[in-house]
Write an enzyme that holds these catalytic residues in place. Structure first.
Site, short mmCIF file in Angstrom:
data_model
loop_
_atom_site.label_atom_id
_atom_site.label_comp_id
_atom_site.label_asym_id
_atom_site.label_seq_id
_atom_site.Cartn_x
_atom_site.Cartn_y
_atom_site.Cartn_z
N PRO A 171 0.79 -1.23 0.00
CG PRO A 171 0.18 -0.80 2.23
CD PRO A 171 0.96 -1.77 1.37
CE1 TYR A 172 6.45 4.88 1.32
CE2 TYR A 172 7.02 4.69 -1.01
CZ TYR A 172 7.17 5.32 0.21
OH TYR A 172 8.02 6.39 0.32
N GLY A 173 2.53 2.91 -2.41
CA GLY A 173 2.18 3.81 -3.50
C GLY A 173 0.88 4.53 -3.29
CB SER A 175 0.31 5.42 1.74
OG SER A 175 1.71 5.41 1.49
CE LYS A 176 5.47 8.51 1.40
NZ LYS A 176 5.71 9.54 2.44
#
Length: 278
Positions: A171-173, A175-176
């Protein structure tokens, strides 16, 4: 020690900042850079007290107040803002740097992408809570004090848009991407208040704790030094950037002689959402 920027030192000396996730990597570099420029800093970490105590020792305890705090906990957030006001008397700058990356999903994320349906729900929630809700809670607590003073800076630490779209980067992408949406919307909400909101990003992979242990040594030399963030950050928090809001500033494109060359709209459609804050 982070590089100096004498022009912004004169404009920013005496300001007070909060930097979240200040114990290592980009947060450490920015905290030291701000302190060197004469800006007093409340430096937070959710992990180890020893890390931020070491930051304060390096910068000087008169310049840096270390606090153990989790940006996902509203009580911790309120405590950090209250500590800044009690210790230094005011609050001018918030740097939302605390974040959790793909290492929490898999140590081999660079070579073996995890498809979104393979991510544990608890891991998804943890990353989103830190990277999206944390900046909201911090900004929500800090902004009223800046608005009353008719001057303030919120700087959200972001990443390349290609990372937001990269396969296996959930989910990092996401989230940014959400953080950049927050940046664009908050800048519009704060128009006319004297408070600006911008995103600051390295512009490439950076040598931080988010890089997995298995990352090839041959490629580590191409990673950006976290100190690359300091010159554009000092400009953003200076009076020279009073009219800059709703923008993305890309650190590896920074030019001291032409700061605007490193900026672009925080809006996804290319529209200019930034407007003078006053």
């Amino acid at each position: 020690m982070a590089p100096e920027s004498s022009g912004t030192q004169a404009l920013s000396c005496g300001r007070v900042a909060i930097v979240t996730g200040a114990g290592r990597g980009i947060g450490l570099a920015m905290t030291l850079g701000l302190a060197q420029a004469g800006i007093r800093v409340v430096a937070t970490s959710a992990r180890e007290r020893a890390e931020i105590d070491a930051v304060a020792a390096e910068a000087g305890t008169d310049m840096v107040l270390p606090l153990l705090a989790d940006v996902t906990r509203e009580t911790d957030v309120q405590r950090v803002v209250a500590a800044a006001l009690e210790r230094f008397g005011h609050l001018d700058i918030l740097v939302n740097n605390a974040g959790r990356g793909m290492r929490y999903v898999s140590e081999s994320f660079m070579t073996e992408p995890t498809r979104f349906w393979e991510v544990e729900p608890d891991t998804w929630r943890m990353v989103i809570d830190t990277n999206v809700n944390g900046p909201f809670l911090m900004a929500r607590a800090a902004t009223p004090h800046m608005v009353r003073a008719r001057w303030g800076r919120i700087v959200n630490i972001s990443m390349n848009r290609s990372t937001m779209r990269r396969a296996g980067f959930s989910p990092y992408g996401p989230s940014k991407a959400a953080l950049e949406s927050e940046t664009a919307i908050w800048a519009q909400d704060l128009r006319g208040t004297g408070v600006t909101v911008n995103a600051l990003l390295p512009g490439g992979a950076t040598l931080t704790g988010m890089i997995p242990a298995g990352f090839p040594d041959s490629a580590r030399g191409r990673l950006l030094d976290p100190a690359i963030m300091v010159p554009p950050l000092l400009w953003l928090v200076s009076n020279a950037a009073d009219a800059i809001s709703g923008r993305r500033v890309i650190a590896n494109q920074w030019d001291d002689g032409n700061p605007l060359a490193a900026t672009e709209s925080a809006g996804w459609g290319g529209e200019a959402t930034g407007q003078p804050a006053t």
